[in-house]
Design a protein around this motif. Structure first.
Motif, short mmCIF file in Angstrom:
data_model
loop_
_atom_site.label_atom_id
_atom_site.label_comp_id
_atom_site.label_asym_id
_atom_site.label_seq_id
_atom_site.Cartn_x
_atom_site.Cartn_y
_atom_site.Cartn_z
N GLY A 135 60.04 41.49 59.33
CA GLY A 135 58.61 41.25 59.13
C GLY A 135 58.04 42.09 58.00
N MET A 136 57.15 41.49 57.24
CA MET A 136 56.41 42.17 56.17
C MET A 136 54.93 42.07 56.50
SD MET A 136 58.72 40.59 53.10
CE MET A 136 59.02 39.11 54.08
N PHE A 137 54.31 43.23 56.79
CA PHE A 137 52.95 43.27 57.30
C PHE A 137 52.03 43.99 56.31
CE2 PHE A 137 55.93 43.90 60.98
CZ PHE A 137 55.97 42.56 61.33
N ARG A 138 50.82 43.44 56.12
CA ARG A 138 49.86 44.01 55.18
C ARG A 138 48.45 43.96 55.76
NH1 ARG A 138 53.98 42.05 52.29
NH2 ARG A 138 54.70 43.23 50.47
N SER A 139 47.68 45.02 55.51
CA SER A 139 46.27 45.05 55.88
C SER A 139 45.49 45.76 54.78
CB SER A 139 46.05 45.79 57.20
OG SER A 139 46.63 45.09 58.28
N VAL A 140 44.22 45.39 54.63
CA VAL A 140 43.36 45.98 53.60
C VAL A 140 41.97 46.24 54.17
CG1 VAL A 140 42.28 45.69 51.34
CG2 VAL A 140 44.61 44.86 51.71
N TYR A 143 35.95 48.16 50.76
CA TYR A 143 34.61 48.77 50.74
C TYR A 143 33.78 48.30 49.54
CZ TYR A 143 36.44 51.83 54.36
OH TYR A 143 36.99 52.32 55.54
N GLY A 144 34.15 47.15 48.99
CA GLY A 144 33.41 46.61 47.86
C GLY A 144 33.49 47.49 46.64
N SER A 145 32.36 47.87 46.11
CA SER A 145 32.32 48.69 44.89
C SER A 145 32.85 50.10 45.13
CB SER A 145 30.88 48.76 44.36
OG SER A 145 30.02 49.34 45.33
N ASN A 146 33.05 50.49 46.40
CA ASN A 146 33.56 51.82 46.72
C ASN A 146 35.09 51.87 46.81
OD1 ASN A 146 31.02 53.14 46.88
ND2 ASN A 146 30.69 52.20 48.90
N GLY A 147 35.75 50.74 46.57
CA GLY A 147 37.21 50.74 46.53
C GLY A 147 37.84 50.13 47.78
N THR A 148 39.15 50.21 47.86
CA THR A 148 39.91 49.64 48.97
C THR A 148 40.95 50.63 49.47
OG1 THR A 148 41.59 48.64 47.54
CG2 THR A 148 39.63 47.30 48.05
N LEU A 149 41.38 50.41 50.70
CA LEU A 149 42.48 51.17 51.28
C LEU A 149 43.44 50.16 51.89
CD1 LEU A 149 43.85 53.80 52.11
CD2 LEU A 149 42.34 53.89 54.12
N GLY A 150 44.67 50.11 51.37
CA GLY A 150 45.65 49.12 51.81
C GLY A 150 46.82 49.74 52.54
N TYR A 151 47.42 48.96 53.43
CA TYR A 151 48.58 49.39 54.22
C TYR A 151 49.65 48.31 54.14
CZ TYR A 151 44.74 52.02 56.42
OH TYR A 151 43.64 52.79 56.65
N SER A 152 50.90 48.73 54.13
CA SER A 152 52.01 47.78 54.18
C SER A 152 53.18 48.40 54.92
CB SER A 152 52.44 47.34 52.77
OG SER A 152 52.96 48.44 52.05
N SER A 153 53.95 47.55 55.55
CA SER A 153 55.12 48.01 56.29
C SER A 153 56.09 46.85 56.44
CB SER A 153 54.70 48.53 57.67
OG SER A 153 55.82 48.94 58.42
N PHE A 184 60.13 46.85 65.51
CA PHE A 184 60.29 48.29 65.69
C PHE A 184 59.45 49.05 64.65
CE2 PHE A 184 64.42 46.16 66.61
CZ PHE A 184 64.33 46.23 67.99
N ASN A 185 59.09 50.28 65.00
CA ASN A 185 58.30 51.10 64.08
C ASN A 185 59.08 51.38 62.80
OD1 ASN A 185 56.06 51.31 65.73
ND2 ASN A 185 56.73 53.20 66.70
N SER A 186 58.34 51.48 61.71
CA SER A 186 58.97 51.76 60.41
C SER A 186 57.96 52.49 59.52
CB SER A 186 59.42 50.45 59.74
OG SER A 186 58.30 49.62 59.51
N THR A 187 58.43 52.91 58.37
CA THR A 187 57.58 53.62 57.42
C THR A 187 56.37 52.79 57.03
OG1 THR A 187 59.45 54.87 56.54
CG2 THR A 187 57.51 54.65 55.11
N ILE A 188 55.21 53.44 56.93
CA ILE A 188 53.98 52.79 56.51
C ILE A 188 53.59 53.30 55.13
CG2 ILE A 188 51.51 52.49 56.99
CD1 ILE A 188 52.18 52.91 59.95
N ASN A 189 53.33 52.38 54.23
CA ASN A 189 52.88 52.73 52.87
C ASN A 189 51.39 52.48 52.76
OD1 ASN A 189 55.68 53.10 51.89
ND2 ASN A 189 55.81 50.90 52.21
N THR A 190 50.69 53.39 52.08
CA THR A 190 49.26 53.23 51.86
C THR A 190 48.96 53.26 50.37
OG1 THR A 190 48.81 55.62 51.97
CG2 THR A 190 48.75 54.39 54.04
N THR A 191 47.94 52.51 49.98
CA THR A 191 47.49 52.48 48.59
C THR A 191 45.97 52.56 48.58
OG1 THR A 191 49.35 51.12 47.89
CG2 THR A 191 47.45 51.22 46.41
N THR A 192 45.45 53.58 47.93
CA THR A 192 44.01 53.77 47.81
C THR A 192 43.58 53.41 46.40
OG1 THR A 192 44.06 55.56 49.44
CG2 THR A 192 42.10 55.40 48.04
#
Length: 235
Positions: A135-140, A143-153, A184-192
């Motif tokens: 599985g390839m999972f993504r969430s974002v 915050y509009g003009s204040n930017g984004t915080l993304g996650y992937s695993s 199963f749990n795995s490494t989580i990557n974040t992008t700000t």
């Protein structure tokens, strides 16, 4: 006479070979499309070779789910800064005020072994399957003009289920699919991404400090119950 005998023997072997290929080869390969629910609105495309060795076969599929709930609403609005006990500072409260939006997706590749029970009643057959998942999972958080915080695993898993089909025409069938997957749990990557467009990345291994907080915030599948319906065609 000898030449005629040789030709007869050769023809017999050729016929036997063709019959063997028909009974044990990949005849009856199925292509299918299904849609339904699997932690959100979901669709899957699959190919199934049902009779590779007797009733045992192989099925490969790819599914896509649009995740309506991508971020835990009870999470602090700003991890490590806001008070998680203050409902006005949670992600869900900010979302209801229109200060932030969320989006997410789950893409899952599957490879299963199958066992066909054959025709249960006229026009109806059933197949059970079990195998591996990736599985390839993504969430974002946006915050509009204040930017984004993304996650992937990306996570490995296992799963299984039951497909039941009902013949509509000679090679077209209605198919229902019920199953469950476990990841199963795995490494989580974040992008700000900052308001000026600059980005920074980080990653959190399962045994690393801070993983539990990020994992609780980033909504992704653990156990997935799925129910889909669609069609398949047989070649």
């Amino acid at each position: 006479m000898k030449k005629l005998l040789a030709m007869t023997i050769s023809a017999a072997f050729a016929t036997a070979g063709a019959q063997t290929l028909t009974s044990t080869g990949l005849n009856g390969v199925e292509l299918g499309l299904t849609a339904g629910y699997a932690n959100g609105l979901s669709g899957e495309a699959f190919v199934h070779a049902p009779n590779v060795v007797g009733p045992f076969g192989i099925k490969a599929g790819v599914s896509f789910t649009r995740a309506a709930d991508a971020i835990n609403d009870n999470s602090p609005l700003l991890p490590g800064i806001s008070n998680p006990n203050d409902p006005n500072q949670t992600f869900g409260a900010a979302k209801s005020r229109g200060e932030v939006t969320e989006s997410g997706s789950h893409t899952i590749a599957s490879l299963d072994g199958t066992y066909g029970f054959g025709e249960l009643t006229p026009g109806v057959d059933a197949t059970v399957y079990a195998g591996a998942r990736y599985g390839m999972f993504r969430s974002v958080e946006n915050y509009g003009s204040n930017g984004t915080l993304g996650y992937s695993s990306s996570s490995f898993g296992v799963g299984g289920g039951l497909m039941v089909s009902y013949a509509l025409t000679g090679n077209l069938s209605l198919v229902g699919d019920l199953g469950v997957d476990q990841f199963f749990n795995s490494t989580i990557n974040t992008t700000t991404t900052a308001p000026d467009g600059s980005a920074s990345s980080d990653s959190f291994a399962t045994n690393e400090a801070g993983y539990a907080d990020i994992s609780n915030r980033f909504v992704r599948p653990g156990t997935v119950f799925k129910a889909r319906i669609g069609v398949k065609t047989t070649f």
